[in-house]
Design a protein around this motif. Structure first.
Motif, PDB file in Angstrom:
ATOM      1  N   MET A 196       0.840  -1.198   0.000  1.00  0.00           N
ATOM      2  CA  MET A 196       0.000   0.000   0.000  1.00  0.00           C
ATOM      3  C   MET A 196       0.879   1.254   0.000  1.00  0.00           C
ATOM      4  SD  MET A 196      -2.850   1.217   2.824  1.00  0.00           S
ATOM      5  CE  MET A 196      -3.933  -0.159   2.471  1.00  0.00           C
ATOM      6  N   ASP A 197       0.669   2.163  -0.948  1.00  0.00           N
ATOM      7  CA  ASP A 197       1.427   3.400  -1.040  1.00  0.00           C
ATOM      8  C   ASP A 197       0.812   4.427  -0.102  1.00  0.00           C
ATOM      9  OD1 ASP A 197       2.820   5.650  -1.667  1.00  0.00           O
ATOM     10  OD2 ASP A 197       2.505   5.540  -3.824  1.00  0.00           O
ATOM     11  N   GLN A 198       1.474   4.621   1.059  1.00  0.00           N
ATOM     12  CA  GLN A 198       0.931   5.539   2.052  1.00  0.00           C
ATOM     13  C   GLN A 198       0.856   6.971   1.527  1.00  0.00           C
ATOM     14  OE1 GLN A 198      -0.244   4.655   5.080  1.00  0.00           O
ATOM     15  NE2 GLN A 198       0.207   2.495   4.718  1.00  0.00           N
ATOM     16  N   ASP A 199       1.734   7.314   0.611  1.00  0.00           N
ATOM     17  CA  ASP A 199       1.743   8.670   0.077  1.00  0.00           C
ATOM     18  C   ASP A 199       0.499   8.964  -0.758  1.00  0.00           C
ATOM     19  OD1 ASP A 199       3.153  11.109  -0.005  1.00  0.00           O
ATOM     20  OD2 ASP A 199       3.761  10.711  -2.068  1.00  0.00           O
ATOM     21  N   MET A 200      -0.199   7.912  -1.193  1.00  0.00           N
ATOM     22  CA  MET A 200      -1.418   8.074  -1.994  1.00  0.00           C
ATOM     23  C   MET A 200      -2.673   7.937  -1.148  1.00  0.00           C
ATOM     24  SD  MET A 200      -0.479   8.497  -5.250  1.00  0.00           S
ATOM     25  CE  MET A 200      -1.720   7.851  -6.376  1.00  0.00           C
ATOM     26  N   MET A 201      -2.503   7.811   0.167  1.00  0.00           N
ATOM     27  CA  MET A 201      -3.662   7.581   1.022  1.00  0.00           C
ATOM     28  C   MET A 201      -4.412   8.885   1.278  1.00  0.00           C
ATOM     29  SD  MET A 201      -3.908   5.840   4.804  1.00  0.00           S
ATOM     30  CE  MET A 201      -3.340   4.238   4.209  1.00  0.00           C
ATOM     31  N   LEU A 202      -5.720   8.843   1.156  1.00  0.00           N
ATOM     32  CA  LEU A 202      -6.571   9.987   1.418  1.00  0.00           C
ATOM     33  C   LEU A 202      -6.999   9.983   2.888  1.00  0.00           C
ATOM     34  CD1 LEU A 202      -8.728   9.889  -1.835  1.00  0.00           C
ATOM     35  CD2 LEU A 202      -6.854  11.454  -1.303  1.00  0.00           C
ATOM     36  N   PRO A 203      -7.541  11.081   3.384  1.00  0.00           N
ATOM     37  CA  PRO A 203      -7.897  11.157   4.798  1.00  0.00           C
ATOM     38  C   PRO A 203      -8.837  10.063   5.291  1.00  0.00           C
ATOM     39  CG  PRO A 203      -7.881  13.345   3.858  1.00  0.00           C
ATOM     40  CD  PRO A 203      -7.674  12.390   2.714  1.00  0.00           C
ATOM     41  N   ASN A 204      -9.684   9.529   4.419  1.00  0.00           N
ATOM     42  CA  ASN A 204     -10.619   8.482   4.856  1.00  0.00           C
ATOM     43  C   ASN A 204      -9.975   7.103   4.931  1.00  0.00           C
ATOM     44  OD1 ASN A 204     -10.375   7.717   2.181  1.00  0.00           O
ATOM     45  ND2 ASN A 204     -12.546   8.003   1.664  1.00  0.00           N
ATOM     46  N   GLY A 205      -8.650   7.044   4.673  1.00  0.00           N
ATOM     47  CA  GLY A 205      -7.939   5.774   4.749  1.00  0.00           C
ATOM     48  C   GLY A 205      -7.915   4.989   3.458  1.00  0.00           C
ATOM     49  N   GLN A 206      -8.626   5.467   2.447  1.00  0.00           N
ATOM     50  CA  GLN A 206      -8.635   4.801   1.153  1.00  0.00           C
ATOM     51  C   GLN A 206      -7.490   5.324   0.280  1.00  0.00           C
ATOM     52  OE1 GLN A 206     -10.968   2.303   0.419  1.00  0.00           O
ATOM     53  NE2 GLN A 206     -11.412   2.578   2.598  1.00  0.00           N
ATOM     54  N   ILE A 207      -6.952   4.471  -0.568  1.00  0.00           N
ATOM     55  CA  ILE A 207      -5.903   4.863  -1.487  1.00  0.00           C
ATOM     56  C   ILE A 207      -6.501   5.619  -2.673  1.00  0.00           C
ATOM     57  CG2 ILE A 207      -4.150   3.999  -3.101  1.00  0.00           C
ATOM     58  CD1 ILE A 207      -3.264   3.870  -0.256  1.00  0.00           C
ATOM     59  N   PHE A 208      -5.851   6.713  -3.054  1.00  0.00           N
ATOM     60  CA  PHE A 208      -6.257   7.426  -4.262  1.00  0.00           C
ATOM     61  C   PHE A 208      -6.045   6.504  -5.462  1.00  0.00           C
ATOM     62  CE2 PHE A 208      -5.495   9.955  -8.018  1.00  0.00           C
ATOM     63  CZ  PHE A 208      -6.436  10.976  -7.934  1.00  0.00           C
ATOM     64  N   GLU A 209      -7.116   6.170  -6.122  1.00  0.00           N
ATOM     65  CA  GLU A 209      -7.054   5.239  -7.246  1.00  0.00           C
ATOM     66  C   GLU A 209      -6.909   6.014  -8.551  1.00  0.00           C
ATOM     67  OE1 GLU A 209      -6.828   2.069  -7.140  1.00  0.00           O
ATOM     68  OE2 GLU A 209      -7.290   1.681  -5.023  1.00  0.00           O
ATOM     69  N   SER A 210      -5.780   5.825  -9.210  1.00  0.00           N
ATOM     70  CA  SER A 210      -5.573   6.492 -10.491  1.00  0.00           C
ATOM     71  C   SER A 210      -6.196   5.680 -11.616  1.00  0.00           C
ATOM     72  CB  SER A 210      -4.075   6.679 -10.756  1.00  0.00           C
ATOM     73  OG  SER A 210      -3.871   7.264 -12.028  1.00  0.00           O
ATOM     74  N   TRP A 211      -6.833   6.368 -12.522  1.00  0.00           N
ATOM     75  CA  TRP A 211      -7.464   5.711 -13.666  1.00  0.00           C
ATOM     76  C   TRP A 211      -6.498   5.608 -14.850  1.00  0.00           C
ATOM     77  CZ3 TRP A 211      -7.158   8.901 -17.828  1.00  0.00           C
ATOM     78  CH2 TRP A 211      -7.032  10.272 -17.568  1.00  0.00           C
ATOM     79  N   GLU A 212      -5.325   6.220 -14.736  1.00  0.00           N
ATOM     80  CA  GLU A 212      -4.380   6.317 -15.850  1.00  0.00           C
ATOM     81  C   GLU A 212      -3.896   4.939 -16.304  1.00  0.00           C
ATOM     82  OE1 GLU A 212      -0.335   8.895 -16.865  1.00  0.00           O
ATOM     83  OE2 GLU A 212      -1.021   8.664 -14.798  1.00  0.00           O
ATOM     84  N   LYS A 213      -3.848   4.731 -17.606  1.00  0.00           N
ATOM     85  CA  LYS A 213      -3.382   3.467 -18.185  1.00  0.00           C
ATOM     86  C   LYS A 213      -2.369   3.742 -19.302  1.00  0.00           C
ATOM     87  CE  LYS A 213      -7.517   0.684 -17.239  1.00  0.00           C
ATOM     88  NZ  LYS A 213      -8.547  -0.203 -17.835  1.00  0.00           N
TER      89      LYS A 213
END
Length: 652
Positions: A1-18
Motif C-alpha cells: 500500500m502506497d501511504q503517500d497516496m492515502m486519502l484522509p478516509n484511509g482509502q488509497i487514491f485510485e488512479s485511472w491512468e493506463k
C-alpha cells in the motif's frame, strides 16, 4: 500500500491512468519544407497546423507535434473513448512546441493627436520627451474575438465589493502587448504613457493600441506581439474527454477574469484529461481550467466533472488563477511549479489563486511548488471540500497575501494538510488601519483587532481540518487561524463551527503575532515545536475575552500540547534554489534580561524530543516511510544542523 497516496478516509487514491497503445500517429511540423494541411500527416508529409491533425484524430491517435511556433488555437474535434483509448497531443522532442494566442505586429507609426500630459484649459502642455507609437489592429488577425474590445471582467460581478477595491484592473482590456516576450503594462489613460515607459493604452473602440517601450526605443528593433485569441488549446464544444496534452507551451492567451473559468489550456467541462510537462506562460486570466467552467451552467444527470491529472507542468504569470476547477473531483495535481500568479490583483473577485477549486472531493495535491503568488492564495478550496489531501508541497513568498491556504465552508469530512513547507506569508492589509494603542490602552481590550493578517492556513466556517507535520515559517500574523462563520448556512444544513481542527506535530517558526489562533477551545493541538515565537503566541479568541498564552499556560489551562516544545534556531529558506538551512541561534538574543530563558528553549536539533504519531501520516516530506510510533515534529525525520538541504519536492 502506497501511504503517500492515502486519502484522509484511509482509502488509497485510485488512479485511472493506463498505458496507451496507439493505433495511429499523425505528425505536425510547420517548419518542414513540404508541410501542408492537405498532407496525410506522416513523418515525411506532415501537417502544417495542429488543427488539421485534430480534425482527423480519433480514439487511439497520437498527434506528434514537431518543434516550432504555432499561432493558432487548437480545438480538438473529438475525445478518446476510455482510459486506454485516449487522444494525445504530444511534443515530438525535436525542439520546443509553442502555441501562441498572439500575432507579430509590423506596421507602426508615431502616436499623434493625443495629449501626453493631463489636459487642463488653464495649464499649458508641458514638454514630454516620451516616444509613443501606435499600431492599428489587423482585422484579419481578429476574426471572432478582439480582446482589446473586451474588459477583463464581463460575466458574474455579483460578488465584487466595489467599495473595497480599485476597479481599474477589472475594467482594463483583456488584450496584452509583448516586447521580446516581456509584457508591457496597461494604463488606463493616454497621459499615463508619459509617466512610465514600458506601457500601453487602448483606444475606446479597441482598434488602435498606443505603446511606449522601455528606454523609449523604436519598435522596429524588437519583436512586438499583440494577443488576438482567447485561448491556446480548447475544444469548441463541451464534454470532450480522455484527452492527453504533453510537453506543449501555451502562451499569451487573452482570457478574461473568472467566472467563467476559461483557461489558456482548457478542458471545457470535459473529464479524464492528462496535462503533463506543459508550460503555461502569461495568461491574462486563467492558466488551465479543469472543472464545470461556471456555476450558471446546468448539470447533466450523471455528469462527470474533473478526474483530471496535472503533472510536471510549469505555470508562470497567470493573471488571476493558474488552475481553476469548479466542482472538479478526484484530481491528481502533482510535481508542478506555479509561480507569479495574481499580477492582475483581482483577489476581491473571489476567484484568484494558484489553484482555485470548489466542491472538490477525493483529491490529491502533492509535491507542487507555489511561489510568488500576488494578492491571492496559493491554494483556495471553496465550499464543500471533502476528503482531500495536500501533502509535500512548498508554499513560498506570498506577496501581499492574506493566507497561503484557504479552506472555506467545508464541514462534513476531513481535509488533511501534511508534510508541507510554508515560508513568508506577507499579509494583505494597510498598516495605517492598525488601531493606535497609546500607553497601556491596548492591554484592556476584550478582542484582538482583525486588521493584521498573513496566515499559513486559514479555515473559514470549516470543520475537521487536520494540519499535521508541517513546517510553518515567517507568517506576518499566525500559522493557523480560523473563523466559525456560524450564519453562512449551506443550503438547508448548517453554519460553520471551526471545530475538530487537529494541529499535530508541526514546527512553527518566527510567526509575528501567534503560532495558533483558535476561534474556540473545541479543537486539538499536540506535539508541536514552537521556534522563535513572541509572547502570547498561543491564542483562543472566543468567547471573549481572548486569551494569549505561552506554552506552559496552554498546557495547564487547556491540556493542549502536553508534548509541545520550544526552541531558538536560525532557519533560512532560499526560495530561488529551494533549499533550507538550520543553524543554532546565538544565546544572547533579543529577549528581556529581566526574564532569563534558562533551560526553557531547545538550542540544538539533537535535543528535540520525538513525539507521538497521532495521525495516519507515516511518511515525511521526502517520501521516506516509517512505522514507528514516535517521530520528530515537522516534515522531516531528521534535522541536520549547518547543512544546506534541498527541499524541491519534485526531486523525491
Amino acid at each position: 500500500m502506497d501511504q503517500d497516496m492515502m486519502l484522509p478516509n484511509g482509502q488509497i487514491f485510485e488512479s485511472w491512468e493506463k498505458e496507451q497503445n496507439y493505433s495511429r500517429e499523425l505528425h505536425v511540423n510547420r517548419n518542414h519544407p513540404d508541410a501542408s494541411d492537405e498532407n496525410d500527416g506522416t513523418y515525411d508529409h506532415p501537417f502544417k497546423t495542429i488543427n488539421a491533425a485534430a480534425k482527423l484524430a480519433t480514439p487511439g491517435t497520437r498527434v506528434l507535434i514537431h518543434g516550432g511556433l504555432y499561432r493558432e488555437c487548437v480545438a480538438p474535434v473529438r475525445g478518446g473513448s476510455g482510459p486506454d483509448r485516449m487522444i494525445t497531443y504530444e511534443a515530438f522532442g525535436d525542439g520546443e512546441v509553442v502555441i501562441k494566442a498572439s500575432y507579430e505586429a509590423k506596421d507602426f507609426k508615431k502616436s499623434e493627436s493625443w495629449n501626453i500630459t493631463r489636459y487642463s484649459p488653464e495649464v499649458k502642455q508641458r514638454e514630454n520627451n516620451a516616444r509613443v507609437w501606435e499600431v492599428t489592429l489587423d482585422p484579419d488577425e481578429f476574426r471572432g474575438y478582439n480582446p482589446f474590445c473586451a474588459v477583463n471582467i464581463l460575466h458574474d460581478r455579483l460578488f465584487i465589493e466595489y467599495d473595497k477595491t480599485d476597479m481599474t484592473t477589472y475594467l482594463n482590456r483583456r488584450g496584452m502587448v509583448f516586447c521580446d516576450g516581456k509584457p508591457l503594462q496597461q494604463v488606463a489613460l493616454y497621459p499615463q504613457l508619459g509617466d512610465q515607459a514600458g506601457t500601453y493604452w487602448v483606444e475606446a473602440n479597441g482598434q488602435t493600441v498606443h505603446f511606449r517601450l522601455k528606454d523609449d526605443d523604436e519598435p522596429w528593433n524588437h519583436t512586438i506581439e499583440l494577443t488576438n485569441r482567447e485561448q491556446c488549446f480548447a475544444p469548441k464544444v463541451p464534454f470532450l474527454s480522455y484527452i492527453k496534452v504533453k510537453g506543449i507551451t501555451c502562451a499569451h492567451a487573452a482570457t478574461g477574469a473568472p467566472v467563467p473559468q476559461r483557461g489558456s489550456l482548457s478542458c471545457y467541462r470535459g473529464h479524464h484529461w492528462i496535462i503533463e510537462d506543459c508550460t503555461i506562460d502569461w495568461a491574462n486570466g486563467v492558466g488551465i481550467d479543469i472543472g464545470n467552467e461556471c456555476w450558471h451552467h446546468t448539470l447533466k444527470e450523471g455528469q462527470v466533472i474533473g478526474e483530471t491529472i496535472i503533472r510536471g507542468c510549469k505555470i508562470f504569470d497567470a493573471g488571476v488563477c493558474a488552475i481553476a476547477g469548479l466542482f472538479a473531483k478526484h484530481l491528481l495535481i502533482e510535481d508542478n511549479l506555479i509561480q507569479g500568479t495574481g499580477w492582475q490583483k483581482m483577489e476581491l473577485s473571489w476567484e484568484a489563486g494558484g489553484i482555485k477549486v470548489h466542491d472538490c472531493t477525493n483529491s490529491l495535491i502533492r509535491r507542487n511548488i507555489f511561489k510568488g503568488t500576488i494578492r491571492a492564495d496559493h491554494l483556495w478550496m471553496d465550499m464543500s471540500n471533502e476528503n482531500n489531501r495536500i501533502t509535500r508541497n512548498l508554499f513560498l513568498d506570498g506577496i501581499n497575501q492574506r493566507e497561503a491556504i484557504f479552506i472555506e465552508c467545508s464541514r462534513d469530512d476531513v481535509n488533511l494538510i501534511d508534510n508541507n513547507i510554508f515560508w513568508n506569508v506577507e499579509g494583505r492589509f494597510d498598516p495605517a488601519d492598525i488601531p493606535k494603542e497609546p500607553g497601556s490602552s491596548g492591554w484592556y481590550k476584550m478582542e484582538e483587532n482583525s486588521v493584521v493578517n498573513g496566515y499559513a492556513v486559514y479555515g473559514e466556517g470549516t470543520d475537521h481540518l487536520h494540519i499535521v507535520n508541517n513546517f510553518i515559517g515567517k507568517c506576518k500574523s499566525a500559522g493557523y487561524y480560523a473563523k466559525t462563520v456560524a450564519f453562512r448556512i449551506t443550503w438547508d444544513t448548517r453554519g460553520g463551527t471551526a471545530r475538530d481542527a487537529r494541529i499535530y506535530n508541526n514546527v512553527f517558526y518566527d510567526c509575528k503575532e501567534a503560532a495558533i489562533k483558535m476561534p474556540t477551545e473545541h479543537n486539538e493541538s499536540e506535539g508541536n515545536l514552537y521556534l522563535n515565537m513572541p509572547g502570547g503566541y498561543l491564542r483562543i479568541l472566543y468567547p471573549a475575552p481572548a486569551v494569549c498564552l505561552d506554552l506552559q499556560a496552554w498546557k495547564e489551562f487547556y491540556g493542549f500540547d502536553q508534548e509541545g516544545q520550544e526552541g531558538r534556531f536560525d532557519i533560512s529558506v532560499d526560495t530561488e534554489h529551494f533549499t533550507m538551512e538550520i543553524k543554532k541561534s546565538p544565546i544572547n538574543s533579543s529577549f528581556s534580561p529581566l526574564h532569563p530563558e534558562g533551560n526553557r528553549f531547545i538550542r540544538s536539533t539533537e535535543d528535540i524530543s520525538k513525539v507521538s504519531v497521532k495521525s495516519m501520516v507515516t511518511s515525511d516530506f521526502f517520501g521516506m516511510k516509517t512505522l514507528k510510533e514516535r517521530r520528530l515534529p515537522g516534515p522531516f525525520f531528521t534535522l541536520p544542523e549547518n547543512q544546506v538541504i534541498s527541499i524541491d519536492p519534485r526531486m523525491y
